[in-house]
Each structure stands twice: as C-alpha cells, then as structure tokens.
Design an enzyme around this catalytic site. Structure first.
Site, PDB file in Angstrom:
ATOM      1  N   ARG A   1      -0.300 -19.417  18.772  1.00 41.94           N
ATOM      2  CA  ARG A   1      -0.331 -20.608  18.042  1.00 41.94           C
ATOM      3  C   ARG A   1       1.148 -21.551  18.102  1.00 41.94           C
ATOM      4  O   ARG A   1       1.125 -22.465  18.426  1.00 41.94           O
ATOM      5  CB  ARG A   1      -1.070 -20.640  16.756  1.00 41.94           C
ATOM      6  CG  ARG A   1      -2.432 -21.072  16.886  1.00 41.94           C
ATOM      7  CD  ARG A   1      -3.017 -21.556  15.443  1.00 41.94           C
ATOM      8  NE  ARG A   1      -2.576 -20.567  14.350  1.00 41.94           N
ATOM      9  CZ  ARG A   1      -3.228 -19.314  13.968  1.00 41.94           C
ATOM     10  NH1 ARG A   1      -4.482 -19.211  14.766  1.00 41.94           N
ATOM     11  NH2 ARG A   1      -2.994 -18.701  13.049  1.00 41.94           N
TER      12      ARG A   1
ATOM     13  N   LYS B   1      -3.586   2.417  17.264  1.00 44.51           N
ATOM     14  CA  LYS B   1      -2.739   1.863  17.728  1.00 44.51           C
ATOM     15  C   LYS B   1      -2.793   1.559  19.429  1.00 44.51           C
ATOM     16  O   LYS B   1      -2.107   1.029  19.824  1.00 44.51           O
ATOM     17  CB  LYS B   1      -1.550   2.935  17.640  1.00 44.51           C
ATOM     18  CG  LYS B   1      -1.053   2.927  16.165  1.00 44.51           C
ATOM     19  CD  LYS B   1       0.129   1.892  15.895  1.00 44.51           C
ATOM     20  CE  LYS B   1       0.819   2.031  14.412  1.00 44.51           C
ATOM     21  NZ  LYS B   1       1.663   0.999  13.970  1.00 44.51           N
TER      22      LYS B   1
ATOM     23  N   PHE C   1       0.723  -1.041   0.038  1.00 43.24           N
ATOM     24  CA  PHE C   1      -0.030  -0.062   0.111  1.00 43.24           C
ATOM     25  C   PHE C   1       0.760   1.209  -0.030  1.00 43.24           C
ATOM     26  O   PHE C   1       0.629   2.157  -0.827  1.00 43.24           O
ATOM     27  CB  PHE C   1      -0.931   0.020   1.174  1.00 43.24           C
ATOM     28  CG  PHE C   1      -1.749   1.243   1.206  1.00 43.24           C
ATOM     29  CD1 PHE C   1      -2.328   1.711   0.178  1.00 43.24           C
ATOM     30  CD2 PHE C   1      -1.645   1.773   2.664  1.00 43.24           C
ATOM     31  CE1 PHE C   1      -3.034   2.919   0.460  1.00 43.24           C
ATOM     32  CE2 PHE C   1      -2.513   3.071   2.658  1.00 43.24           C
ATOM     33  CZ  PHE C   1      -3.052   3.848   1.472  1.00 43.24           C
TER      34      PHE C   1
ATOM     35  N   ALA D   1       4.933  -2.312  16.717  1.00 41.50           N
ATOM     36  CA  ALA D   1       5.307  -0.955  16.191  1.00 41.50           C
ATOM     37  C   ALA D   1       4.406  -0.036  16.693  1.00 41.50           C
ATOM     38  O   ALA D   1       3.529   0.188  15.997  1.00 41.50           O
ATOM     39  CB  ALA D   1       5.879  -0.944  14.899  1.00 41.50           C
TER      40      ALA D   1
ATOM     41  N   GLY E   1      -2.661 -13.864  17.608  1.00 39.92           N
ATOM     42  CA  GLY E   1      -3.237 -15.111  17.379  1.00 39.92           C
ATOM     43  C   GLY E   1      -2.078 -16.206  16.644  1.00 39.92           C
ATOM     44  O   GLY E   1      -1.733 -17.490  17.264  1.00 39.92           O
TER      45      GLY E   1
ATOM     46  N   TYR F   1      -5.816   6.307  13.243  1.00 44.52           N
ATOM     47  CA  TYR F   1      -4.192   5.811  13.439  1.00 44.52           C
ATOM     48  C   TYR F   1      -4.057   5.864  15.017  1.00 44.52           C
ATOM     49  O   TYR F   1      -3.696   4.825  15.657  1.00 44.52           O
ATOM     50  CB  TYR F   1      -3.377   6.855  12.837  1.00 44.52           C
ATOM     51  CG  TYR F   1      -1.938   6.668  13.270  1.00 44.52           C
ATOM     52  CD1 TYR F   1      -1.416   5.456  12.147  1.00 44.52           C
ATOM     53  CD2 TYR F   1      -1.001   7.211  13.769  1.00 44.52           C
ATOM     54  CE1 TYR F   1       0.037   5.134  12.299  1.00 44.52           C
ATOM     55  CE2 TYR F   1       0.364   6.982  13.825  1.00 44.52           C
ATOM     56  CZ  TYR F   1       0.716   5.933  12.933  1.00 44.52           C
ATOM     57  OH  TYR F   1       2.264   5.518  13.134  1.00 44.52           O
TER      58      TYR F   1
ATOM     59  N   ASP G   1      -2.273  -9.346   2.702  1.00 41.37           N
ATOM     60  CA  ASP G   1      -2.759  -7.981   3.352  1.00 41.37           C
ATOM     61  C   ASP G   1      -3.218  -8.457   4.893  1.00 41.37           C
ATOM     62  O   ASP G   1      -3.758  -9.553   5.134  1.00 41.37           O
ATOM     63  CB  ASP G   1      -4.394  -7.803   2.802  1.00 41.37           C
ATOM     64  CG  ASP G   1      -4.661  -6.280   3.495  1.00 41.37           C
ATOM     65  OD1 ASP G   1      -4.730  -6.323   4.665  1.00 41.37           O
ATOM     66  OD2 ASP G   1      -5.398  -5.676   2.437  1.00 41.37           O
TER      67      ASP G   1
END
Ligand code: NAD
Ligand code: UDP
Length: 335
Positions: free
Chosen positions: A114, A157, A44, A122, A110, A153, A66
C-alpha cells in the site's frame, strides 16, 4: 563491492518485534543514525526495559500492537522481526507462533504494497531444518519435519518466505529476506532457554550446565553487532545504479532480494561451548548431559559467500570477545 546507497538519508522505519533482543539493538542503531523509528511490539518476549533508553528520543516511537492484527502506518522501510525466537517461547503457544509468522508476514507485505515501502523479513536458519548439506547454502531447500514441535516456527518461517517471494512476483513489492543463524549478546532473556543464556546463567549461579544429548551437535554463533550491521547493509543494498547488476525483468526491486544467510561461519560443538563458558566465568559448575529435544538439528553452519559478495559483510567479533560482553551484561543485569 557493497556501499551504502541511501542509508544516510533519514527514513521512517518500522521495526516489528522492536522490543526484543535483536529488535532493540536494531532500533538503537537506527535511532542513533538519525532515522525516525517506530518500534511495534506486543511484549510477549520483549520488554520495555530493552528500549527504555530510547523512549525520550524525539525520533523514536513505541507502538503496542499485536502483529496478527493489521496496522496502517506511513513508512519507508519495514524490518519484520516480530516472532518469539527461543524454542520454549515459540512452543508455548504453537498455533499463535504460526499465526505470528503467517498473518504477520501478510500484514507487513500488505502494508508495504500500500505505501510502497521496502520490507525485510527476519527468516532463520531453521528453514534448513536438520540439514543434510553442510555448510548451508541459500540454494539448499532444507530437511524440515512438518509435524514436529519445532514445525510451527520452521514451517511458519518457510511460509513467510513463500509469501514474500509471491508478493514480489505478484504485487511488485520490494522485498529482502535474510536467514539469521544463532545470534547472541546483551539483552537476551536470562530465562529464554537458549543455549548461551542458559549456560551463562547456570555457570554464574554455580548450577549444573545442562548439555542436551552428547553435546556433539554444532551451532555457529554470531555476535549481535555483526548481525545488525549485516541487516542494515542488506536493507540498503541497491543495485539499480550499476547497469551490469541491474535486473531489468524486475525493475521494482532495489537490489538482491535474497534469501541471504547472515551468521558466523565459526562452528562450535555445544559441549565445547559449555566448557568455554565455565572456564571464562571461573565457575565450579559441572557439565551434565540431558535428553536431546526432538528434531534438534545436528549441525548448523552458514555459507556466507553471498553476504561477502553482495554486502562485503562478514562477522568481525570473535566468540571469546562476544561471550565476554554477554557475560558482563548478565552479571551486571543480575545485580
Ligand atoms: P525475541 O523473542 O527477543 O524478539 C521477538 C520480539 O517479537 C519480542 O519483542 C516479542 O515481544 C515480539 N513479538 C512476538 N510476538 C508478537 C506479536 N504477535 N506482535 C508483536 N510483537 C510480537 O527474539 P529475537 O532473538 O530478537 O528474534 C527476532 C527475530 O529474529 C525473530 O523473528 C526470530 O525468528 C529471528 N531470528 C532470531 C535468531 C536468534 O538467534 N536470535 C535466529 C534466527 C532468526
Ligand atoms: N542446548 C543445550 N543446553 C541448553 C540449551 C540448549 O545443550 O541448556 C542445545 C540445544 O539442544 C541445541 C543448541 O544447544 O542443540 C542450541 O539451542 P538453542 O535453543 O539456543 O537454539 P536452536 O536449537 O534453535 O539453534
């Protein structure tokens, strides 16, 4: 006192957002240090060009993906960087920005749960919003507008940080959270609207330098190499072998989980930055003053006592030297 604990042992490392500005420098350093690196990106804001010099290395893989969709991989460490960072890019599709932050964090946590990987988020100085405390310490909870243009944003975050700490407490995931302050260097996009790339490009082209507001707002700029060193030290920081520091209530943690500020404590008013860049480039550009964007933080400067204490880390590259390298990059890339 910080020392590398396991960094010399080759690991399989996932870097999300690895084709972006910070991610590409991190991938490069990890590849050169002998790790197996998987760079995940949807391009992107990142580009293949940023990592093209790594593509023929046997210990580097590129995965076009993505982060809002789940992914299954076997890795030891995850650096989660995927998210557009410049205001024009993260405000382009704010709903997507929130998804990248929240779903991206959920998917990486996740995955870490696992495969029992260590995962670093970040995060950003933006979690402090327009701070009322100066310089910003990690204990400060921030002053953030939940409904403004920067909120997708900032709040994205912040929620990612919440998820990291909940996965730590609920699922015993080994987390690290760093709060990155303004970072600059080669491979920033010339069109990303961030202050250093904007001012350099304007000065190189002889265009007016657009200072927003009266330019008295401050930022503290960290050169990319210093940041990458801090990120690796944080990821590798382990306290287990030091009984004195060990947290017996959370034995699954390798060390201090953060949050930890990483940035340069040298604070500069934006107008002074403009003057310095014009002087260094020897440009005839004039400084003009334009409207300050909504919710633009007035002051920003990290308190890095914790990074000094835990990682023995502080930035080494002075602003003048970092700007010189960045200007050289933009001038060469533009040819
Ligand atoms: P960048 O925009 O150059 O890099 C972000 C990367 O993430 C790009 O390669 C982009 O293509 C990728 N990406 C975006 N959405 C994605 C998605 N849905 N799936 C997969 N990849 C996706 O920005 P940067 O400056 O390198 O920032 C990297 C990280 O550091 C970001 O998380 C940012 O919030 C954080 N950060 C950066 C700064 C800074 O000053 N540069 C400051 C604070 C925090
Ligand atoms: N800024 C500016 N002119 C520009 C771009 C940015 O004066 O052409 C200002 C901006 O208003 C902010 C500071 O520089 O006060 C840093 O902006 P940037 O977008 O780089 O990062 P952030 O605001 O997220 O710290």
């Amino acid at each position: 006192m910080y020392k590398y604990h396991t960094y010399k042992d080759a690991k399989r490392i996932l870097v999300t957002g690895g084709a972006g500005f910070i991610g590409s420098h991190l991938c490069e350093r990890l590849v050169l240090d002998g790790h197996d690196v998987v760079c995940l990106d949807n391009f992107f804001t990142g580009t293949k060009k940023n990592i093209s010099h790594l593509l023929d290395r046997s210990n580097f893989e590129l995965l076009t993906h993505d982060i809002t969709q789940p992914v299954l991989l076997e890795v030891d460490w995850i650096f989660n960087l995927a998210c557009p960072a410049s205001p024009i890019h993260y405000q382009y599709n704010p709903v997507k920005t929130t998804k990248v932050n929240v779903l991206g964090a959920l998917h990486m946590l996740g995955l870490a749960k696992r495969v029992r990987a260590r995962v670093l988020q970040a995060s950003t100085s933006e979690v402090y919003g327009d701070p009322e405390v100066h310089p910003q310490k990690e204990e400060y909870w921030g002053n953030v507008n939940p409904i403004g243009r920067r909120s997708c944003y900032d709040e994205g975050k912040r929620l990612a940080e919440t998820l990291f700490f909940d996965y730590m407490r609920q699922n015993k995931v080994d987390i690290k959270v760093i709060r990155i302050f303004n970072t600059y260097g080669p491979r920033m996009r010339p069109d990303d609207g961030r202050v250093i790339s904007n001012f350099i490009m304007q000065a190189v082209r002889g265009e007016s330098i657009t200072v927003y507001g009266d330019g008295s707002q401050t930022r503290s700029f960290c050169y990319i190499d210093d940041l990458v060193e801090g990120m690796i030290r944080m990821m590798d920081y382990e306290t287990g072998e030091h009984a004195r520091e060990r947290d017996y209530t959370r034995p699954y943690l390798s060390g201090f989980p953060g949050p930890l500020n990483l940035g340069n404590p040298h604070e500069v008013p934006v107008v002074e930055l403009a003057e310095r860049i014009v002087r260094m480039i020897g440009s005839g550009s004039k400084i003009i003053f334009e409207q300050l964007p909504d919710d633009d933080p007035k002051r920003r400067c990290p308190d890095i006592s914790k990074a000094r204490q835990h990682l023995d880390w502080q930035p080494k590259v002075p602003l003048e030297e970092g700007l010189r390298k960045t200007i050289d990059y933009f001038v060469t890339a533009g040819k």
